[in-house]
Design a protein around this motif. Structure first.
Motif, PDB file in Angstrom:
ATOM      1  N   TRP A  94      13.971  15.815  -4.197  1.00  0.00           N
ATOM      2  CA  TRP A  94      13.574  16.075  -2.807  1.00  0.00           C
ATOM      3  C   TRP A  94      14.574  17.004  -2.118  1.00  0.00           C
ATOM      4  O   TRP A  94      14.493  17.224  -0.911  1.00  0.00           O
ATOM      5  CB  TRP A  94      13.500  14.759  -2.010  1.00  0.00           C
ATOM      6  CG  TRP A  94      12.495  13.792  -2.537  1.00  0.00           C
ATOM      7  CD1 TRP A  94      12.718  12.760  -3.392  1.00  0.00           C
ATOM      8  CD2 TRP A  94      11.102  13.764  -2.263  1.00  0.00           C
ATOM      9  NE1 TRP A  94      11.567  12.092  -3.668  1.00  0.00           N
ATOM     10  CE2 TRP A  94      10.546  12.689  -2.972  1.00  0.00           C
ATOM     11  CE3 TRP A  94      10.256  14.545  -1.462  1.00  0.00           C
ATOM     12  CZ2 TRP A  94       9.197  12.369  -2.927  1.00  0.00           C
ATOM     13  CZ3 TRP A  94       8.906  14.222  -1.416  1.00  0.00           C
ATOM     14  CH2 TRP A  94       8.391  13.145  -2.145  1.00  0.00           C
TER      15      TRP A  94
ATOM     16  N   LEU B 131       9.572   8.389   3.240  1.00  0.00           N
ATOM     17  CA  LEU B 131       9.848   9.798   3.560  1.00  0.00           C
ATOM     18  C   LEU B 131       9.216  10.192   4.897  1.00  0.00           C
ATOM     19  O   LEU B 131       9.753  11.015   5.636  1.00  0.00           O
ATOM     20  CB  LEU B 131       9.325  10.685   2.428  1.00  0.00           C
ATOM     21  CG  LEU B 131      10.096  10.453   1.116  1.00  0.00           C
ATOM     22  CD1 LEU B 131       9.213  10.697  -0.087  1.00  0.00           C
ATOM     23  CD2 LEU B 131      11.339  11.326   1.062  1.00  0.00           C
TER      24      LEU B 131
ATOM     25  N   PHE C  66      12.827   3.218  -6.773  1.00  0.00           N
ATOM     26  CA  PHE C  66      13.339   4.578  -6.595  1.00  0.00           C
ATOM     27  C   PHE C  66      14.404   4.654  -5.507  1.00  0.00           C
ATOM     28  O   PHE C  66      14.370   3.880  -4.529  1.00  0.00           O
ATOM     29  CB  PHE C  66      12.199   5.534  -6.212  1.00  0.00           C
ATOM     30  CG  PHE C  66      11.328   5.920  -7.370  1.00  0.00           C
ATOM     31  CD1 PHE C  66      11.829   6.707  -8.388  1.00  0.00           C
ATOM     32  CD2 PHE C  66      10.009   5.491  -7.449  1.00  0.00           C
ATOM     33  CE1 PHE C  66      11.025   7.064  -9.471  1.00  0.00           C
ATOM     34  CE2 PHE C  66       9.206   5.840  -8.522  1.00  0.00           C
ATOM     35  CZ  PHE C  66       9.714   6.625  -9.536  1.00  0.00           C
TER      36      PHE C  66
ATOM     37  N   SER D  36      15.600   9.602  -7.594  1.00  0.00           N
ATOM     38  CA  SER D  36      14.779  10.809  -7.478  1.00  0.00           C
ATOM     39  C   SER D  36      15.203  11.716  -6.316  1.00  0.00           C
ATOM     40  O   SER D  36      14.548  12.728  -6.059  1.00  0.00           O
ATOM     41  CB  SER D  36      13.311  10.417  -7.325  1.00  0.00           C
ATOM     42  OG  SER D  36      13.169   9.596  -6.187  1.00  0.00           O
ATOM     43  N   GLU D  37      16.279  11.359  -5.603  1.00  0.00           N
ATOM     44  CA  GLU D  37      16.666  12.140  -4.417  1.00  0.00           C
ATOM     45  C   GLU D  37      16.780  13.625  -4.717  1.00  0.00           C
ATOM     46  O   GLU D  37      16.332  14.466  -3.938  1.00  0.00           O
ATOM     47  CB  GLU D  37      18.011  11.632  -3.866  1.00  0.00           C
ATOM     48  CG  GLU D  37      17.928  10.313  -3.120  1.00  0.00           C
ATOM     49  CD  GLU D  37      18.085   9.097  -4.015  1.00  0.00           C
ATOM     50  OE1 GLU D  37      17.908   9.225  -5.252  1.00  0.00           O
ATOM     51  OE2 GLU D  37      18.367   8.006  -3.488  1.00  0.00           O
TER      52      GLU D  37
ATOM     53  N   GLU E 241       0.831  -1.215   0.000  1.00  0.00           N
ATOM     54  CA  GLU E 241       0.000   0.000   0.000  1.00  0.00           C
ATOM     55  C   GLU E 241       0.863   1.261   0.000  1.00  0.00           C
ATOM     56  O   GLU E 241       0.389   2.333  -0.359  1.00  0.00           O
ATOM     57  CB  GLU E 241      -0.988  -0.017   1.177  1.00  0.00           C
ATOM     58  CG  GLU E 241      -0.397   0.178   2.572  1.00  0.00           C
ATOM     59  CD  GLU E 241       0.473  -0.977   3.105  1.00  0.00           C
ATOM     60  OE1 GLU E 241       0.527  -2.055   2.469  1.00  0.00           O
ATOM     61  OE2 GLU E 241       1.117  -0.784   4.157  1.00  0.00           O
TER      62      GLU E 241
ATOM     63  N   ARG F 208       3.819   1.227  -1.697  1.00  0.00           N
ATOM     64  CA  ARG F 208       4.735   0.898  -2.802  1.00  0.00           C
ATOM     65  C   ARG F 208       6.070   0.363  -2.267  1.00  0.00           C
ATOM     66  O   ARG F 208       7.124   0.603  -2.817  1.00  0.00           O
ATOM     67  CB  ARG F 208       4.968   2.094  -3.727  1.00  0.00           C
ATOM     68  CG  ARG F 208       3.698   2.795  -4.201  1.00  0.00           C
ATOM     69  CD  ARG F 208       2.797   1.877  -5.033  1.00  0.00           C
ATOM     70  NE  ARG F 208       1.612   2.576  -5.504  1.00  0.00           N
ATOM     71  CZ  ARG F 208       0.384   2.456  -4.949  1.00  0.00           C
ATOM     72  NH1 ARG F 208       0.188   1.622  -3.920  1.00  0.00           N
ATOM     73  NH2 ARG F 208      -0.631   3.120  -5.439  1.00  0.00           N
TER      74      ARG F 208
ATOM     75  N   ALA G 171       9.635   1.971  -3.433  1.00  0.00           N
ATOM     76  CA  ALA G 171       9.551   3.416  -3.706  1.00  0.00           C
ATOM     77  C   ALA G 171      10.616   4.208  -2.942  1.00  0.00           C
ATOM     78  O   ALA G 171      10.476   5.406  -2.758  1.00  0.00           O
ATOM     79  CB  ALA G 171       8.162   3.932  -3.359  1.00  0.00           C
ATOM     80  N   GLY G 172      11.667   3.515  -2.485  1.00  0.00           N
ATOM     81  CA  GLY G 172      12.759   4.222  -1.788  1.00  0.00           C
ATOM     82  C   GLY G 172      12.512   4.283  -0.289  1.00  0.00           C
ATOM     83  O   GLY G 172      11.646   3.583   0.245  1.00  0.00           O
ATOM     84  N   GLN G 173      13.306   5.102   0.376  1.00  0.00           N
ATOM     85  CA  GLN G 173      13.108   5.249   1.827  1.00  0.00           C
ATOM     86  C   GLN G 173      11.730   5.843   2.079  1.00  0.00           C
ATOM     87  O   GLN G 173      11.253   6.676   1.291  1.00  0.00           O
ATOM     88  CB  GLN G 173      14.172   6.182   2.415  1.00  0.00           C
ATOM     89  CG  GLN G 173      15.587   5.642   2.383  1.00  0.00           C
ATOM     90  CD  GLN G 173      15.829   4.500   3.388  1.00  0.00           C
ATOM     91  OE1 GLN G 173      14.897   3.900   3.929  1.00  0.00           O
ATOM     92  NE2 GLN G 173      17.079   4.182   3.608  1.00  0.00           N
TER      93      GLN G 173
ATOM     94  N   ALA H  90       7.797   1.334   0.211  1.00  0.00           N
ATOM     95  CA  ALA H  90       8.731   2.318   0.761  1.00  0.00           C
ATOM     96  C   ALA H  90       9.309   1.737   2.052  1.00  0.00           C
ATOM     97  O   ALA H  90       8.612   1.048   2.799  1.00  0.00           O
ATOM     98  CB  ALA H  90       8.006   3.637   1.042  1.00  0.00           C
TER      99      ALA H  90
END
Ligand code: COA
Length: 275
Positions: free
Chosen positions: A145, A72, A117, A141-142, A28, A30, A68-70, A32
């Protein structure tokens, strides 16, 4: 009898014969990576490393996405005012994504679909092999951000991408597809999405059919010699070969020599190379 697999809050384990899937499991979000997911991945990888039935590990994500990466919210904002929690999360994040995977005693394959990501790049790179769906989406994508590809990401991408690509995708944050990842050899290969599991299992079963000791020593050797001089590599590889001879409980080398030289039943050059 097949041993039951452990359960975790943010990671799922599935078996298919000798192949174990270690699955980032926050679909839910992705997949992350929250602090809890990092802690769970450390435990799950330790479990699979020791599990007698597991010969190959596939790292992937639940719900059609890799990662989806760390997270956030939970990884960055959630640990902002708590130095100890931040340090714990950072240590666990590095531990599984690089230390454990890059030194793993069994072969590892990253199976990438959907989104991948930022911090999700590190485990893809640390795994011995990576296979992606053509339509997967990769993005460093960092920069979007206002942060850098930290936590080793910037270093890791230079291990597998050429310098121009590493710089380009890190600084622009531009996305690239699985097919492009395959073309630039960021992954071993890219396949149509509906063939991803089948193709990954083909590689996994091939690896599972070989002598575990030979596979382990070979991957350790290839990884280690990259940072050695020629003379160091020669000495190290001689020692490593000797060590394998004594450490392989299946005596794969002796078996293969007997089959090739005496019994004439084994010709790896003709394709019958499963051991
Ligand atoms: N950290 C925290 N939460 C994240 C996340 C991340 N990196 N990526 C996705 N999520 C969360 C979303 O906030 C959303 O939560 P909600 O349902 O509570 O609102 C949920 O996951 C689903 O994401 P959503 O954006 O609705 O899905 P999507 O399929 O439309 O888009 C992405 C997926 C991955 C393209 C998009 O979420 C995205 O761009 N995420 C950030 C990726 C990124 O830059 N990661 C690097 C961080 S350094």
């Amino acid at each position: 009898m097949t041993e039951a697999v452990p359960t975790y809050e943010c990671v799922k384990i599935e078996r298919e014969g000798p192949v174990t899937f270690v699955i980032l499991n926050r679909p839910e979000k992705r997949n992350a990576m929250s602090p809890q997911l990092h802690l769970d991945m450390c435990e799950a990888l330790d479990w699979a490393a020791e599990d007698d039935e597991t010969r190959v590990v596939i790292v992937t994500g639940a719900g059609g996405n890799f990662c989806a990466g760390q997270d956030l919210k939970l990884y960055f904002r959630g640990t902002e005012g708590d130095a100890k929690a931040r340090a714990r999360a950072r240590t666990a994040a590095h531990e599984w994504r690089w230390n454990k995977l890059s030194m793993y005693p069994k072969p590892t394959i990253a199976m990438v679909h959907g989104y991948c990501f930022g911090g999700g790049f590190t485990p893809v790179i640390a795994c011995d092999f990576a296979i992606t769906a053509d339509d997967a989406t990769f993005g460093l994508s960092e920069v979007n951000w206002g942060i850098i590809p930290g936590g080793l990401v910037a270093w890791a991408v230079t291990q597998v991408m050429n310098y121009r690509d590493a710089m380009y995708y890190s600084v622009t944050g531009e996305k690239f597809s699985g097919a492009e990842a395959g073309a630039m050899k960021f992954v071993n290969k890219s396949v149509p999405a509906d063939k991803l599991r089948e193709e990954t299992m083909k590689l996994a079963n091939n690896l599972a059919s070989k002598s575990p000791a030979a596979v382990r020593y070979t991957k350790e050797a290839v990884r280690s010699v990259r940072n050695m001089s020629k003379d160091q590599a020669l000495d190290y590889l001689n020692c490593k070969s000797d060590a394998l001879k004594f450490m392989d409980p299946e005596k794969g080398r002796e078996k293969a020599m007997t089959q090739f030289l005496d019994e004439k039943s084994f010709k790896p050059g003709l394709g019958n190379f499963a051991r």
